[in-house]
Design a protein around this motif. Structure first.
Motif, mmCIF file in Angstrom:
data_model
loop_
_atom_site.group_PDB
_atom_site.id
_atom_site.type_symbol
_atom_site.label_atom_id
_atom_site.label_comp_id
_atom_site.label_asym_id
_atom_site.label_seq_id
_atom_site.Cartn_x
_atom_site.Cartn_y
_atom_site.Cartn_z
ATOM 1 N N TRP A 90 6.214 -0.676 7.450
ATOM 2 C CA TRP A 90 4.823 -1.092 7.665
ATOM 3 C C TRP A 90 4.629 -1.452 9.133
ATOM 4 C CZ3 TRP A 90 0.967 -0.090 4.679
ATOM 5 C CH2 TRP A 90 -0.268 -0.720 4.883
ATOM 6 N N GLY A 91 3.467 -1.181 9.643
ATOM 7 C CA GLY A 91 3.107 -1.585 10.998
ATOM 8 C C GLY A 91 3.495 -0.584 12.057
ATOM 9 N N SER A 92 3.081 -0.885 13.264
ATOM 10 C CA SER A 92 3.189 0.055 14.386
ATOM 11 C C SER A 92 4.611 0.482 14.710
ATOM 12 C CB SER A 92 2.548 -0.550 15.637
ATOM 13 O OG SER A 92 3.247 -1.722 16.025
ATOM 14 N N GLU A 93 5.581 -0.375 14.455
ATOM 15 C CA GLU A 93 6.973 -0.055 14.789
ATOM 16 C C GLU A 93 7.826 0.259 13.564
ATOM 17 O OE1 GLU A 93 7.888 0.276 18.004
ATOM 18 O OE2 GLU A 93 5.777 -0.144 18.415
ATOM 19 N N GLY A 94 7.212 0.321 12.401
ATOM 20 C CA GLY A 94 7.965 0.649 11.190
ATOM 21 C C GLY A 94 8.880 -0.456 10.712
ATOM 22 N N TRP A 95 8.384 -1.706 10.787
ATOM 23 C CA TRP A 95 9.189 -2.821 10.291
ATOM 24 C C TRP A 95 9.356 -2.716 8.782
ATOM 25 C CZ3 TRP A 95 5.457 -3.982 14.138
ATOM 26 C CH2 TRP A 95 6.014 -4.335 15.371
ATOM 27 N N ASP A 96 10.339 -3.434 8.263
ATOM 28 C CA ASP A 96 10.629 -3.383 6.829
ATOM 29 C C ASP A 96 9.421 -3.851 6.016
ATOM 30 O OD1 ASP A 96 13.168 -2.572 7.460
ATOM 31 O OD2 ASP A 96 14.097 -4.524 7.082
ATOM 32 N N ALA A 97 9.047 -3.043 5.020
ATOM 33 C CA ALA A 97 7.975 -3.440 4.107
ATOM 34 C C ALA A 97 8.536 -4.301 2.980
ATOM 35 C CB ALA A 97 7.265 -2.217 3.542
ATOM 36 N N GLY A 98 9.807 -4.337 2.816
ATOM 37 C CA GLY A 98 10.442 -5.152 1.781
ATOM 38 C C GLY A 98 11.852 -5.476 2.209
ATOM 39 N N SER A 99 12.708 -5.675 1.239
ATOM 40 C CA SER A 99 14.113 -5.953 1.497
ATOM 41 C C SER A 99 14.911 -5.358 0.335
ATOM 42 C CB SER A 99 14.341 -7.469 1.604
ATOM 43 O OG SER A 99 15.688 -7.749 1.885
ATOM 44 N N TRP A 100 15.213 -4.078 0.482
ATOM 45 C CA TRP A 100 15.890 -3.365 -0.598
ATOM 46 C C TRP A 100 17.265 -3.942 -0.852
ATOM 47 C CZ3 TRP A 100 15.021 2.458 0.919
ATOM 48 C CH2 TRP A 100 13.654 2.721 0.971
ATOM 49 N N PRO A 101 17.726 -4.058 -2.051
ATOM 50 C CA PRO A 101 17.124 -3.627 -3.302
ATOM 51 C C PRO A 101 16.332 -4.725 -4.015
ATOM 52 C CG PRO A 101 19.388 -4.215 -3.747
ATOM 53 C CD PRO A 101 19.143 -4.452 -2.258
ATOM 54 N N TYR A 102 16.048 -5.816 -3.332
ATOM 55 C CA TYR A 102 15.408 -6.958 -3.987
ATOM 56 C C TYR A 102 13.876 -6.923 -3.942
ATOM 57 C CZ TYR A 102 20.185 -8.401 -3.293
ATOM 58 O OH TYR A 102 21.549 -8.424 -3.278
ATOM 59 N N ILE A 103 13.313 -6.473 -2.830
ATOM 60 C CA ILE A 103 11.857 -6.418 -2.647
ATOM 61 C C ILE A 103 11.501 -4.998 -2.231
ATOM 62 C CG2 ILE A 103 9.872 -7.321 -1.388
ATOM 63 C CD1 ILE A 103 11.704 -9.808 -0.744
ATOM 64 N N ILE A 104 10.709 -4.326 -3.073
ATOM 65 C CA ILE A 104 10.368 -2.931 -2.821
ATOM 66 C C ILE A 104 8.862 -2.755 -3.008
ATOM 67 C CG2 ILE A 104 10.752 -0.536 -3.537
ATOM 68 C CD1 ILE A 104 13.449 -1.649 -4.795
ATOM 69 N N PHE A 105 8.244 -2.060 -2.064
ATOM 70 C CA PHE A 105 6.830 -1.712 -2.165
ATOM 71 C C PHE A 105 6.712 -0.243 -2.542
ATOM 72 C CE2 PHE A 105 6.560 -5.534 0.222
ATOM 73 C CZ PHE A 105 5.272 -6.029 0.062
#
Length: 142
Positions: A50-65
Motif C-alpha cells: 500500500w502507498g507510494s513506496e509499496g509498504w506492507d499492507a499487512g504482516s503475513w501470515p498473521y494480517i492479510i488484506f
C-alpha cells in the motif's frame, strides 16, 4: 459466479443492499498462507502493498488484506477483506475512493501499532497521510 459464492450485504459508504462475492473464510486447518491459497479462483486477490513506496499492507501470515472488484445492476462495487490471525472481515463500497480511504485507515492502524512496516514519521492520523500513501502501490495492477 454461483449463488454459493455470493453474499447479501450492505455497502459501507452508501448502506445499500448488494449481492457481492463472498470472502472465503478461514478453515482453521492452516495459517494465513493457506488462507491465501483459498482465494485462488475467486473474485478476491491478495493486496500485499500500500502507498507510494509499496509498504506492507499487512504482516503475513498473521494480517492479510484482499481486494475484489465486481459489478451489479447499479454499477461497480469495490471490496476489501482482512484476515487477522484467522478472523476474516469484509467491506464493500460503491465508490472506489471510499474503499481506498477505508483500506488506508486500516493499514495505517497496523503501521502505527508497529504490526506492519510503513513509512517513517507517520502523522497522527491516517487522514493526514500524503495522497500518495492513501492509494494502492503504483506497481500493483489489480
Amino acid at each position: 459466479m454461483s449463488a454459493e459464492t455470493m453474499t447479501h450485504t450492505l455497502t459501507t459508504d452508501t448502506a445499500e443492499p448488494v449481492t457481492a462475492p463472498v470472502l472465503p473464510g478461514d478453515d482453521r486447518a492452516g495459517d494465513g498462507y493457506d488462507w491465501m491459497d483459498t482465494l485462488e479462483g475467486t473474485a478476491w486477490s491478495v493486496l500485499p502493498n500500500w502507498g507510494s513506496e509499496g509498504w506492507d499492507a499487512g504482516s503475513w501470515p498473521y494480517i492479510i488484506f484482499a481486494v475484489a472488484r465486481t459489478r451489479d445492476g447499479h454499477g461497480e462495487l469495490f471490496g476489501y477483506g482482512t484476515y487477522v490471525e484467522g478472523d476474516t472481515a469484509t467491506h464493500w463500497f460503491r465508490a472506489q475512493d471510499a474503499c481506498f480511504e477505508a483500506i488506508t485507515a486500516e493499514v495505517f492502524f497496523h503501521w502505527d501499532s508497529g504490526q506492519s512496516d510503513g513509512p517513517d514519521n507517520l502523522p497522527a492520523t491516517a487522514a493526514q497521510l500524503p495522497d500518495g500513501n492513501r492509494r494502492p502501490y503504483p506497481g500493483w495492477t489489480r
